[in-house]
Structures are given as structure tokens and as C-alpha cells.
Design a protein around this motif. Structure first.
Motif, PDB file in Angstrom:
ATOM      1  N   SER A  62       0.812  -1.221   0.000  1.00 11.46           N
ATOM      2  CA  SER A  62       0.000   0.000   0.000  1.00 11.46           C
ATOM      3  C   SER A  62       0.846   1.271   0.000  1.00 11.46           C
ATOM      4  CB  SER A  62      -0.943   0.006   1.209  1.00 11.46           C
ATOM      5  OG  SER A  62      -0.185  -0.036   2.416  1.00 11.46           O
ATOM      6  N   PRO A  95       1.482   1.805  -4.658  1.00 12.45           N
ATOM      7  CA  PRO A  95       0.064   2.144  -4.865  1.00 12.45           C
ATOM      8  C   PRO A  95      -0.348   2.099  -6.334  1.00 12.45           C
ATOM      9  CG  PRO A  95       1.347   4.120  -4.396  1.00 12.45           C
ATOM     10  CD  PRO A  95       2.254   2.956  -4.154  1.00 12.45           C
ATOM     11  N   ALA A  96       0.617   2.222  -7.258  1.00 16.47           N
ATOM     12  CA  ALA A  96       0.282   2.157  -8.685  1.00 16.47           C
ATOM     13  C   ALA A  96       0.024   0.726  -9.129  1.00 16.47           C
ATOM     14  CB  ALA A  96       1.407   2.765  -9.520  1.00 16.47           C
ATOM     15  N   ASP A  97       0.447  -0.244  -8.331  1.00 22.32           N
ATOM     16  CA  ASP A  97       0.304  -1.657  -8.703  1.00 22.32           C
ATOM     17  C   ASP A  97      -0.796  -2.373  -7.920  1.00 22.32           C
ATOM     18  OD1 ASP A  97       2.727  -1.966 -10.539  1.00 22.32           O
ATOM     19  OD2 ASP A  97       3.656  -1.137  -8.735  1.00 22.32           O
ATOM     20  N   THR A 132      -4.641  -1.540  -6.143  1.00 27.98           N
ATOM     21  CA  THR A 132      -5.764  -0.686  -5.737  1.00 27.98           C
ATOM     22  C   THR A 132      -6.150  -1.059  -4.308  1.00 27.98           C
ATOM     23  OG1 THR A 132      -7.429  -2.253  -6.537  1.00 27.98           O
ATOM     24  CG2 THR A 132      -6.578  -0.633  -8.122  1.00 27.98           C
ATOM     25  N   GLN A 133      -7.019  -0.252  -3.704  1.00 28.62           N
ATOM     26  CA  GLN A 133      -7.480  -0.557  -2.352  1.00 28.62           C
ATOM     27  C   GLN A 133      -8.183  -1.902  -2.301  1.00 28.62           C
ATOM     28  OE1 GLN A 133      -6.910   0.961   0.600  1.00 28.62           O
ATOM     29  NE2 GLN A 133      -5.481   2.248  -0.566  1.00 28.62           N
ATOM     30  N   GLN A 134      -8.941  -2.184  -3.346  1.00 31.95           N
ATOM     31  CA  GLN A 134      -9.634  -3.469  -3.403  1.00 31.95           C
ATOM     32  C   GLN A 134      -8.624  -4.620  -3.497  1.00 31.95           C
ATOM     33  OE1 GLN A 134     -12.522  -3.674  -6.530  1.00 31.95           O
ATOM     34  NE2 GLN A 134     -13.240  -5.732  -5.983  1.00 31.95           N
ATOM     35  N   GLU A 135      -7.539  -4.411  -4.241  1.00 28.45           N
ATOM     36  CA  GLU A 135      -6.521  -5.447  -4.368  1.00 28.45           C
ATOM     37  C   GLU A 135      -5.709  -5.604  -3.079  1.00 28.45           C
ATOM     38  OE1 GLU A 135      -5.532  -5.530  -9.155  1.00 28.45           O
ATOM     39  OE2 GLU A 135      -4.601  -3.983  -7.900  1.00 28.45           O
TER      40      GLU A 135
END
Length: 635
Positions: free
Chosen positions: A502, A506-508, A510-513
Motif C-alpha cells: 500500500s 500504490p500504482a500496482d 488498488t485498495q480493493q486489491e
């Protein structure tokens, strides 16, 4: 008469048709060599399809094309194996050998581009790191090498040499432009870059306007990691500078090695002295004979930046100590040149002093311990998690040596001094800094050697290792260690792993991921972390390969993505530096006019030989003839 009647005037003597002697139809045939028979033969030949002139010409052309293609193929293979060309090209016509400089360069360029295409295809859309270094070639041109570090589809961590570029100057802006041009030329997306590895020079690592900062503006997640191997060198240099006795020791060591190796006669005397020493040791049973044992060698000069070379220099002097002392002693007594004799006396007194021997063995132990780390950091397939582990074990070994190693170490030095008749000081006497200074109160000679040199040298080493490899200043690397499979995943920590994804990627993710990653980690902990087979794995790269082989990576998509990103982070620029070793091999004093494009093509074929062997030669031939045809049309 008969000939004109049938050719120009026409035939009208029909009453004589059956007259054998006067029949024009029979007379005009003539003998076997007559015109009629020659024409008949020509007609018969013409009626045979295989002997038609166009067929004959085409057959000759096809045969020549096949021969030319065979010769071209042999020429191409000659770039990879010279022996192949000798057989095929030996009888080739002078105008069909394909060995002219222009054709050779074209073939090399096609081959090199094939290798670059293979590397580009292997890279695909994977996240990657760049390793960059620059150096001067034989002709004093500045050359910049570019290496890509990434994890391929088979799960292997690879570092591929891609290009070497001549740069007019080494300013960060110019270096960045040269690298960006290569990206554009080969359709490599800068937003996929996740790491930068340089040697620590100011134009590379500067925080504001230098190379790593310029790339961070385009890709904020292309983290810069200072070359670990270079850090280690800086650590050892700093430690040497901060302990005067060690700095002085290396100054004398360099002088001794330079003095002995600068003269062929002294080298010859050194080798002869070694032979006598080995013969004596064998006679008294101090050493054993056998294959590879008791080799005659020479002293090694310690390098200025390659600090690991100091270990070789120290180790060689210990092995050749008696022989070195012998030739210095002989020169100090028999050398007619007063200047050389005076220099030799000074070196002879120094090399036979107790302090020199003490530091000699101390640095052997320290460099022996750190050399393993240095070699490991230059390993092509090394990963950051494993590198941090080597840093940790090196510090532990040094601290243990400091706390428990003094007595054993001092006995070793004492035995060596007694064997070589070196006078030892009274360790219980008070220590004097030098002959002009007063004795230091309550400081014995033993205290000086134990605490001022032995402990101080080790303390500076550990302190520098802690400073340059501090986990507090390298949070990214510390969080990476949560993925380390060593000791049955002892450092596994779900919170740190999620924080790593995180905060730094963050580019790789998402919050869901990130949420999906946490769920995967719960299963991963009960599955892979507890699996006996996986617990035997010691490196992150080996863990990832095993996940690929067992198809576990298909179940843990987020975890394997994060592991690939961590593996991509650079450890050292050793691959880039090895490229310059290849450059020196290819561009020598005899070939210093080699143009830059040819140098780059030759280097990629030389360094990436395994990929070069996979090139489809038929496609190279097709491309060569396509270029040849295109040039012909332009003319």
C-alpha cells in the motif's frame, strides 16, 4: 539447286520426287553435318523443356542463390563459431564470401537487433529495474551501459545487458535523455520502471536534479537503491581511514607490492625464493605435496575502489611473507644504488615489525569475513532480502570475533612472529605513542593493540555497516524482509507485507486489491508458510520459482505480483561493471577505432551469448537480402 528450290525459288519438279538421285527432298538432307541435320538437331533440342534457355538460366541462378545463401549462413555462423566458416568459405568465389567490413557490420547489426528483440519480448509488460554505469573506453570516449533487471515468465530473476551508448558528457540530463531514447526506440514504457541502480556517483544519485530524481518525476515508484556492493566498499574505506594504524598499514602494503612487482628481476627473485621456501617446508614436513598445492605466485596490488582486492593482496603477502622478506633483506644489504637500498631498508624494517604483522592478520580476518558478503552482493541473481541477510550475518560474525576472538587471534600472531624471528614487544609495558611522546598513563602495549587497533577496527566496520545498511533508513528494504522464506518464514508478517504494497506500490495495487492481498495472505500462511517443502527454501527468488512450478502462483495472484516487484529491486551494479570488462576485451588498443554502433552490437552478442545461440539464421538471411534489395531499388 535443290537447296534454292526448297528455300527461295519453290519446288515444281514433281515428276522427279521418286527419283532417288535427282529428288530434291532427298538430296537436301545431305550428310550428318549438313545444314538440314543441324537444324533438325536444334529443333529437337528446342522441343525438350528441360533444355529451354530460360530453364537453363533459371537453374543456374537458383543453384547460385543456394550457394550464396549457404556462404552467407556460414558467414553469420562464423560470428558465433569461426571453425564453421573455414570449410564453407574456403572454395567460395572472391566476390561471394560476404566478408567485407560493410557486410560484416550489417550482419552483426541484424544479429544484435535479433537479441534485443528477444530481450524485449522476454521483458514484455513486466515491471523492471534499470542498472546504469558509465566508464571510458580505450579511445577515451564516455560509454554508458544499460541493463534491465526483471522476473521473466518462467519465474527466473534475470539481468540482461541491452545497450551501450556513447555519451558526450555524463551530466544527469544527458544520461536521462540517452536512456529515454532507448526506451522510445524499443517501445519500453517508463511507467513500468520500479527501480534504479547506480554506483552512487553524485550525478547518478543526487536528490534534486540528478538522474534518479529525474526519473522519479516521470515514474514516482522507480525507487533508487544505492549499489550494495559499492556501499560495502565505502564501508571498508571509511573504516580504514578512521583507524590510523590500518590506514598506515595499507600505505606500506601498497609500497611493498609496488616495489617488488615493478622489476622483472625482483619478481624472478621472489619466485626463486618461494621455490626454496617450499622445498624447505616440504623437507621439514611443514607442508604437504599434491596436485595444485604449493603453487608459485606473485604479490597482488590492492585496488583503489575494489576493496575486495585488498583481501587478495593481504592473503598473498601472508603466503609469500618469507620469500618477500628474503629479497628485501638481500637488496637492503647488496643493492649498489643508494636510493633503492635506502627505500628497501625502510620497507624491510616495516614488514618485519610486530605492528605490521598484527594489522596484517587483523585485516585478513576482517576482509575474509566481509569478502563473502562482497562476492554475494555481486551475484547476478541476488535479491535484496537475501542481501540484507548477508549484511546481518556479517555483522554477527564481526561482533563475535570482537568479543571472543582476541585470545585465539593473538596466539596466531605470536606463533607467526616466532616462526619468522620477529621481535615482539613486552605487552605488559606502558605504551608510548612514539619516541617523542611521553608514556600514556595506565595504558599497556597489550591494551593499545587490543582496544586501540583490534576493537576499534571491528567497531568501525560494524558501525559503518549499521549506518549504510540501516533498516531505519531503508524502510522499503526492511518491509521486503517480511516475505523472506529463510528459517521457515521466520520473518513472515502480514501487516508489513500489506504496508509494503500500500505504501510503496500504490500504482500496482488498488485498495480493493490490497484487501484481496490480505485475504490471500491468510490462506498463504496456512498453506505455503506451513508447507514442509516450501520451508526448505532459503531465497525469495527460489520461492517464486517454486510457486510457478507448483502452480501456487495462480492461486496467490496478489502475493506473486508483490514478490516480482521486490525481486526487481536492484542489489548491485555488478552486471553493468562486468559489461565494461567485456568492452575492454572487445575494444582494445589495436581496435580503438571501432565505431560505437559496432561496439554495442558486438557487446550484446558477446555478453548475451545464450540468447545469440537461439537466433533463427534463416530469418537473418531473409532480412539481409531484404535490406540488399531495398538498397538496390533506391539506387
Amino acid at each position: 539447286m535443290a537447296r534454292s528450290a526448297l528455300v527461295s525459288e519453290g519446288f515444281n519438279s514433281w515428276k522427279r520426287v521418286n527419283d532417288g538421285e535427282k529428288c530434291a527432298f532427298l538430296i537436301h538432307v545431305g550428310s550428318l553435318s549438313s545444314s538440314h541435320n543441324r537444324c533438325v538437331k536444334c529443333v529437337q533440342d528446342l522441343m525438350k523443356p528441360k533444355q529451354n534457355i530460360d530453364k537453363v538460366l533459371n537453374a543456374q541462378s537458383t543453384e547460385e542463390i543456394i550457394k550464396n545463401m549457404l556462404r552467407l549462413k556460414a558467414t553469420i555462423e562464423a560470428h558465433l563459431n569461426d571453425e564453421i566458416a573455414k570449410v564453407v568459405l574456403h572454395n567460395a568465389p572472391q566476390n561471394a564470401k560476404y566478408t567485407s567490413p560493410q557486410i560484416q557490420k550489417e550482419i552483426l547489426h541484424i544479429l544484435a537487433n535479433k537479441v534485443r528483440t528477444m530481450i524485449r519480448d522476454e521483458l514484455g509488460d513486466a515491471k523492471f529495474c534499470i542498472l546504469v554505469d558509465e566508464a571510458q573506453d580505450e579511445s577515451k570516449k564516455e560509454q554508458m551501459s544499460l541493463i534491465f533487471r526483471f522476473v521473466n515468465n518462467s519465474g527466473f530473476l534475470v539481468e540482461r545487458f541491452f545497450e551501450i551508448v556513447s555519451v558526450e558528457d555524463t551530466t544527469s540530463a544527458n544520461l536521462k535523455k540517452s536512456i529515454s531514447d532507448i526506451f522510445v526506440q524499443h517501445n519500453i514504457q517508463i511507467h513500468n520502471m520500479r527501480g534504479q541502480g547506480y554506483d552512487g556517483a553524485s550525478n547518478m544519485r543526487g536528490e534534486w536534479n540528478e538522474l534518479q530524481a529525474l526519473f522519479l518525476r516521470d515514474c514516482p515508484y522507480a525507487y533508487y537503491v544505492h549499489c550494495f556492493a559499492h556501499r560495502l566498499q565505502l564501508t571498508l574505506v571509511a573504516a580504514a581511514k578512521d583507524v590510523p594504524s590500518i590506514w598506515q598499514f595499507f600505505s606500506y602494503l601498497t609500497s611493498i607490492v609496488n616495489f617488488v612487482t615493478s622489476s622483472p628481476k625482483r619478481l624472478s627473485d621472489l619466485q626463486y625464493a618461494q621455490q626454496e621456501e617450499i622445498a624447505y617446508m616440504l623437507a621439514i614436513g611443514e607442508c604437504e605435496s599434491g596436485t595444485g598445492a604449493n603453487q608459485i605466485g606473485t604479490l597482488h596490488r590492492p585496488g583503489a575502489t575494489r576493496w575486495s582486492s585488498h583481501y587478495d593482496s593481504v592473503r598473498n603477502l601472508i603466503d609469500m611473507y618469507a620469500a618477500t622478506c628474503k629479497i628485501l633483506g638481500n637488496l637492503s644489504e647488496n643493492e649498489p644504488n643508494g636510493t633503492i637500498r635506502g627505500e628497501t631498508c625502510g620497507l624491510c624494517n616495516m614488514i618485519m615489525s610486530f605492528e605490521f604483522i598484527f594489522v596484517l592478520f587483523l585485516m585478513e580476518k576482517i576482509l575474509e569475513t566481509t569478502d563473502i558478503l562482497c562476492q554475494a552482493l555481486q551475484n547476478k541473481s541476488q535479491d535484496i532480502v537475501n542481501a540484507l541477510k548477508f549484511v546481518s550475518t556479517t555483522k554477527v560474525i564481526l561482533l563475535k570475533f570482537r568479543e571472543d576472538g582476541w585470545d585465539e587471534f593473538f596466539v596466531k600472531v605470536k606463533v607467526f612472529c616466532e616462526r619468522h624471528n620477529i621481535e615482539m614487544p613486552d605487552m605488559s609495558c606502558g605504551y608510548k605513542v612514539n619516541r617523542y611522546c611521553q608514556q600514556r598513563d595506565h595504558v599497556t602495549v597489550e591494551h593499545h593493540y587490543h582496544y586501540d587497533i583490534f576493537n576499534a577496527a571491528i567497531d568501525f566496520q560494524v558501525m559503518e555497516l549499521n549506518y549504510r545498511f540501516s533498516e531505519a533508513t531503508m524502510e522499503l528494504l526492511a518491509l521486503c524482509s517480511a516475505l523472506d522464506p529463510t528459517d521457515s518464514f521466520k520473518k513472515f508478517n502480514m501487516g508489513d507485507i500489506c504496508k509494503l504494497a500500500s505504501k510503496f506500490y500504490p500504482a500496482d495495487f488498488t485498495q480493493q486489491e490490497i484487501h484481496a492481498l490480505r485475504v490471500e495472505l491468510e490462506h498463504y500462511q496456512l498453506d505455503i508458510v506451513c508447507d514442509h517443502e516450501f520451508q526448505q527454501i532459503s531465497t525469495l527468488s527460489a520461492l517464486y520459482r517454486e510457486m510457478i512450478v507448483t502452480k501456487k502462483a495462480e492461486s496467490y495472484v496478489m502475493i506473486q505480483r508483490l514478490i516480482r516487484l521486490v525481486l526487481t529491486l536492484p542489489v548491485s551494479t555488478a552486471t553493468a561493471e562486468r559489461a565494461f570488462s567485456s568492452m575492454k576485451f572487445l575494444k582494445t588498443a589495436r581496435r580503438n577505432k571501432m565505431d560505437d554502433d559496432l561496439l554495442s552490437d558486438c557487446m550484446i552478442l558477446y555478453i548475451e551469448r545464450q540468447l545469440s545461440e537461439k537466433i533463427d539464421l534463416e530469418s537473418v538471411i531473409d532480412e539481409f537480402y531484404t535490406l540488399k534489395s531495398r538498397r538496390a531499388q533506391l539506387k
